[in-house]
Design a protein around this motif. Sequence first.
Motif, PDB file in Angstrom:
ATOM      1  N   GLU A 199      39.690  38.903  17.776  1.00 37.64           N
ATOM      2  CA  GLU A 199      40.221  37.986  18.789  1.00 37.64           C
ATOM      3  C   GLU A 199      41.485  38.586  19.414  1.00 37.64           C
ATOM      4  OE1 GLU A 199      38.894  35.234  19.972  1.00 37.64           O
ATOM      5  OE2 GLU A 199      37.143  35.425  18.670  1.00 37.64           O
ATOM      6  N   VAL A 200      41.297  39.636  20.205  1.00 34.80           N
ATOM      7  CA  VAL A 200      42.424  40.315  20.852  1.00 34.80           C
ATOM      8  C   VAL A 200      42.071  40.604  22.306  1.00 34.80           C
ATOM      9  CG1 VAL A 200      43.265  41.412  18.741  1.00 34.80           C
ATOM     10  CG2 VAL A 200      41.558  42.588  20.142  1.00 34.80           C
ATOM     11  N   PRO A 201      43.087  40.705  23.175  1.00 32.07           N
ATOM     12  CA  PRO A 201      42.825  41.182  24.535  1.00 32.07           C
ATOM     13  C   PRO A 201      42.427  42.651  24.496  1.00 32.07           C
ATOM     14  CG  PRO A 201      44.953  40.065  24.392  1.00 32.07           C
ATOM     15  CD  PRO A 201      44.488  40.327  22.985  1.00 32.07           C
ATOM     16  N   VAL A 202      41.667  43.095  25.483  1.00 33.33           N
ATOM     17  CA  VAL A 202      41.194  44.477  25.527  1.00 33.33           C
ATOM     18  C   VAL A 202      41.507  45.066  26.893  1.00 33.33           C
ATOM     19  CG1 VAL A 202      39.180  46.002  25.394  1.00 33.33           C
ATOM     20  CG2 VAL A 202      39.340  44.003  23.888  1.00 33.33           C
ATOM     21  N   LEU A 203      42.072  46.264  26.916  1.00 33.23           N
ATOM     22  CA  LEU A 203      42.358  46.975  28.158  1.00 33.23           C
ATOM     23  C   LEU A 203      41.300  48.045  28.358  1.00 33.23           C
ATOM     24  CD1 LEU A 203      44.238  47.673  30.559  1.00 33.23           C
ATOM     25  CD2 LEU A 203      45.434  49.242  29.013  1.00 33.23           C
ATOM     26  N   ILE A 204      40.586  47.992  29.491  1.00 31.36           N
ATOM     27  CA  ILE A 204      39.556  48.973  29.823  1.00 31.36           C
ATOM     28  C   ILE A 204      40.049  49.757  31.024  1.00 31.36           C
ATOM     29  CG2 ILE A 204      37.146  49.341  30.458  1.00 31.36           C
ATOM     30  CD1 ILE A 204      36.507  46.606  29.260  1.00 31.36           C
ATOM     31  N   GLN A 205      40.204  51.064  30.870  1.00 31.94           N
ATOM     32  CA  GLN A 205      40.706  51.905  31.943  1.00 31.94           C
ATOM     33  C   GLN A 205      39.618  52.815  32.478  1.00 31.94           C
ATOM     34  OE1 GLN A 205      44.047  53.457  29.539  1.00 31.94           O
ATOM     35  NE2 GLN A 205      45.407  52.668  31.134  1.00 31.94           N
ATOM     36  N   GLY A 206      39.662  53.080  33.762  1.00 30.62           N
ATOM     37  CA  GLY A 206      38.676  53.968  34.368  1.00 30.62           C
ATOM     38  C   GLY A 206      38.698  53.854  35.875  1.00 30.62           C
ATOM     39  N   GLU A 207      38.242  54.885  36.558  1.00 30.02           N
ATOM     40  CA  GLU A 207      38.193  54.860  38.017  1.00 30.02           C
ATOM     41  C   GLU A 207      37.152  53.854  38.495  1.00 30.02           C
ATOM     42  OE1 GLU A 207      40.268  56.518  39.896  1.00 30.02           O
ATOM     43  OE2 GLU A 207      41.234  57.440  38.150  1.00 30.02           O
ATOM     44  N   THR A 208      37.245  53.482  39.786  1.00 35.17           N
ATOM     45  CA  THR A 208      36.274  52.571  40.390  1.00 35.17           C
ATOM     46  C   THR A 208      34.868  53.143  40.260  1.00 35.17           C
ATOM     47  OG1 THR A 208      37.920  51.808  41.980  1.00 35.17           O
ATOM     48  CG2 THR A 208      35.607  51.404  42.524  1.00 35.17           C
ATOM     49  N   GLY A 209      33.941  52.297  39.797  1.00 36.42           N
ATOM     50  CA  GLY A 209      32.552  52.716  39.683  1.00 36.42           C
ATOM     51  C   GLY A 209      32.179  53.351  38.366  1.00 36.42           C
ATOM     52  N   THR A 210      33.100  53.384  37.413  1.00 36.21           N
ATOM     53  CA  THR A 210      32.802  54.024  36.123  1.00 36.21           C
ATOM     54  C   THR A 210      32.225  53.060  35.093  1.00 36.21           C
ATOM     55  OG1 THR A 210      35.133  53.732  35.490  1.00 36.21           O
ATOM     56  CG2 THR A 210      34.498  55.870  36.397  1.00 36.21           C
ATOM     57  N   GLY A 211      32.065  51.788  35.470  1.00 40.13           N
ATOM     58  CA  GLY A 211      31.398  50.852  34.568  1.00 40.13           C
ATOM     59  C   GLY A 211      32.307  50.017  33.697  1.00 40.13           C
ATOM     60  N   LYS A 212      33.502  49.703  34.188  1.00 37.90           N
ATOM     61  CA  LYS A 212      34.429  48.883  33.380  1.00 37.90           C
ATOM     62  C   LYS A 212      33.860  47.496  33.134  1.00 37.90           C
ATOM     63  CE  LYS A 212      37.996  49.417  36.154  1.00 37.90           C
ATOM     64  NZ  LYS A 212      37.438  50.382  37.135  1.00 37.90           N
ATOM     65  N   GLU A 213      33.265  46.892  34.167  1.00 40.55           N
ATOM     66  CA  GLU A 213      32.704  45.552  33.986  1.00 40.55           C
ATOM     67  C   GLU A 213      31.498  45.578  33.053  1.00 40.55           C
ATOM     68  OE1 GLU A 213      30.976  41.695  36.498  1.00 40.55           O
ATOM     69  OE2 GLU A 213      32.102  43.276  37.549  1.00 40.55           O
ATOM     70  N   LEU A 214      30.743  46.663  33.085  1.00 41.78           N
ATOM     71  CA  LEU A 214      29.599  46.795  32.177  1.00 41.78           C
ATOM     72  C   LEU A 214      30.070  46.779  30.729  1.00 41.78           C
ATOM     73  CD1 LEU A 214      26.510  47.236  32.129  1.00 41.78           C
ATOM     74  CD2 LEU A 214      26.966  49.695  32.045  1.00 41.78           C
ATOM     75  N   PHE A 215      31.165  47.500  30.469  1.00 43.89           N
ATOM     76  CA  PHE A 215      31.739  47.498  29.121  1.00 43.89           C
ATOM     77  C   PHE A 215      32.269  46.106  28.776  1.00 43.89           C
ATOM     78  CE2 PHE A 215      31.731  52.075  28.398  1.00 43.89           C
ATOM     79  CZ  PHE A 215      31.723  52.143  27.015  1.00 43.89           C
ATOM     80  N   ALA A 216      32.933  45.460  29.749  1.00 41.01           N
ATOM     81  CA  ALA A 216      33.495  44.136  29.496  1.00 41.01           C
ATOM     82  C   ALA A 216      32.397  43.135  29.141  1.00 41.01           C
ATOM     83  CB  ALA A 216      34.273  43.653  30.720  1.00 41.01           C
ATOM     84  N   ARG A 217      31.286  43.176  29.877  1.00 42.90           N
ATOM     85  CA  ARG A 217      30.172  42.257  29.587  1.00 42.90           C
ATOM     86  C   ARG A 217      29.559  42.563  28.223  1.00 42.90           C
ATOM     87  NH1 ARG A 217      28.427  38.910  33.513  1.00 42.90           N
ATOM     88  NH2 ARG A 217      29.233  39.251  35.633  1.00 42.90           N
ATOM     89  N   ALA A 218      29.466  43.842  27.878  1.00 44.83           N
ATOM     90  CA  ALA A 218      28.906  44.208  26.579  1.00 44.83           C
ATOM     91  C   ALA A 218      29.805  43.698  25.447  1.00 44.83           C
ATOM     92  CB  ALA A 218      28.734  45.722  26.495  1.00 44.83           C
ATOM     93  N   ILE A 219      31.120  43.840  25.619  1.00 44.46           N
ATOM     94  CA  ILE A 219      32.056  43.325  24.615  1.00 44.46           C
ATOM     95  C   ILE A 219      31.907  41.815  24.487  1.00 44.46           C
ATOM     96  CG2 ILE A 219      34.509  42.947  24.127  1.00 44.46           C
ATOM     97  CD1 ILE A 219      35.032  45.708  25.378  1.00 44.46           C
ATOM     98  N   HIS A 220      31.817  41.127  25.623  1.00 44.99           N
ATOM     99  CA  HIS A 220      31.648  39.667  25.602  1.00 44.99           C
ATOM    100  C   HIS A 220      30.338  39.286  24.898  1.00 44.99           C
ATOM    101  CE1 HIS A 220      31.507  35.506  27.031  1.00 44.99           C
ATOM    102  NE2 HIS A 220      30.280  35.749  27.475  1.00 44.99           N
ATOM    103  N   ASN A 221      29.250  39.956  25.255  1.00 48.70           N
ATOM    104  CA  ASN A 221      27.937  39.591  24.723  1.00 48.70           C
ATOM    105  C   ASN A 221      27.778  39.902  23.240  1.00 48.70           C
ATOM    106  OD1 ASN A 221      27.059  38.630  27.211  1.00 48.70           O
ATOM    107  ND2 ASN A 221      26.218  40.608  27.843  1.00 48.70           N
ATOM    108  N   SER A 222      28.593  40.811  22.715  1.00 48.67           N
ATOM    109  CA  SER A 222      28.503  41.129  21.286  1.00 48.67           C
ATOM    110  C   SER A 222      29.565  40.403  20.464  1.00 48.67           C
ATOM    111  CB  SER A 222      28.648  42.639  21.075  1.00 48.67           C
ATOM    112  OG  SER A 222      29.929  43.089  21.468  1.00 48.67           O
ATOM    113  N   SER A 223      30.329  39.530  21.123  1.00 55.27           N
ATOM    114  CA  SER A 223      31.391  38.804  20.435  1.00 55.27           C
ATOM    115  C   SER A 223      30.933  37.390  20.075  1.00 55.27           C
ATOM    116  CB  SER A 223      32.632  38.703  21.333  1.00 55.27           C
ATOM    117  OG  SER A 223      32.419  37.786  22.393  1.00 55.27           O
ATOM    118  N   SER A 224      31.777  36.668  19.365  1.00 52.50           N
ATOM    119  CA  SER A 224      31.466  35.281  19.002  1.00 52.50           C
ATOM    120  C   SER A 224      31.530  34.360  20.218  1.00 52.50           C
ATOM    121  CB  SER A 224      32.454  34.796  17.931  1.00 52.50           C
ATOM    122  OG  SER A 224      33.795  34.859  18.424  1.00 52.50           O
ATOM    123  N   ARG A 225      31.998  34.890  21.358  1.00 50.37           N
ATOM    124  CA  ARG A 225      32.101  34.093  22.592  1.00 50.37           C
ATOM    125  C   ARG A 225      30.903  34.278  23.510  1.00 50.37           C
ATOM    126  NH1 ARG A 225      36.132  36.649  21.050  1.00 50.37           N
ATOM    127  NH2 ARG A 225      35.579  38.418  22.359  1.00 50.37           N
TER     128      ARG A 225
END
Length: 315
Positions: A199-225
Amino acid sequence: MAEKVLFSWIGETDLKSAISNTPFDAPIASTLLKKTFDRVVLLCSYPASRSTAYLVWLKEQINIPVECHQETLISPVDFESIFQAVDKHLSADKKPNIDISIVLSSGTPAMQSVWILLGKTKYPARFFQSSKEKGVEEVSIPFEISAEYTPSVNKLSSFQLAKLTDDQPAPNSAFDNIITQNPLMMRLKQQAQILAEREVPVLIQGETGTGKELFARAIHNSSSRAKKPFVALNCGAFPTELVDSILFGHKKGAFTGASQDKQGVFQQAHEGTLFLDEFGELEPNVQVRLLRVLQEGMVTPVDTLFKRKLFCALH
């Protein structure tokens, strides 16, 4: 050779020790007398009438340049104004040939917290504390954070992240859409999955188009939330004057056109995940307010009549 610079707020103990002429009881003076530095930068929220006499006394104890900056704070425990003052002066000295050290013993607990936050993230620093009982000693801060109070993927090794759990996590199908054979990306997927379980905030760094939102959704979907809302927001896509309303919501009548209460994105993502894309596009003062939300776990809707604090589960 790197220039060694010591930073500190001037505290009440420092001022009193100057009056009694007991330098080894004063955190700043004792640190400067026990350790070697090329320069000292002091921040002071006390009236100049008090700091002037102290500075005269301190310069009699040491033989290095002393800078003192008067800072007007909302209060000695106001995180926002303390953060802005400290960030300003550390930023001015952020150079490759500067070795930053910080005295934690002087000032309020809020000042100490901000030193640790910035000294462990944007401005890597060594920390010192001084007491009558133990004298001057270097302090080890036994955790890793980033500027948004997050475990930093760039600074933590896979082994360090793995220690957040008892065992390596089993593969989670939420990350199947991130297809890669690159060893670095495979390691990032493993790290992201470990973070998803905390249960912590997560910082995802990367240039535009590198898939930051894809990682964010994967983190969300594999979490208790996973069954709670996932709200994605492009921070660079809305007008500056509406930032607070969009992020924190507003009450009816708070400003022209506010015809009804409206939830902000933090409330919309309650118990789920809020993905703030292009976070760096926000004005610095807005970033400070977001930092406080992450720290306190609550938001305050825009309201001209009263402020109501709403608790939000943050990821």
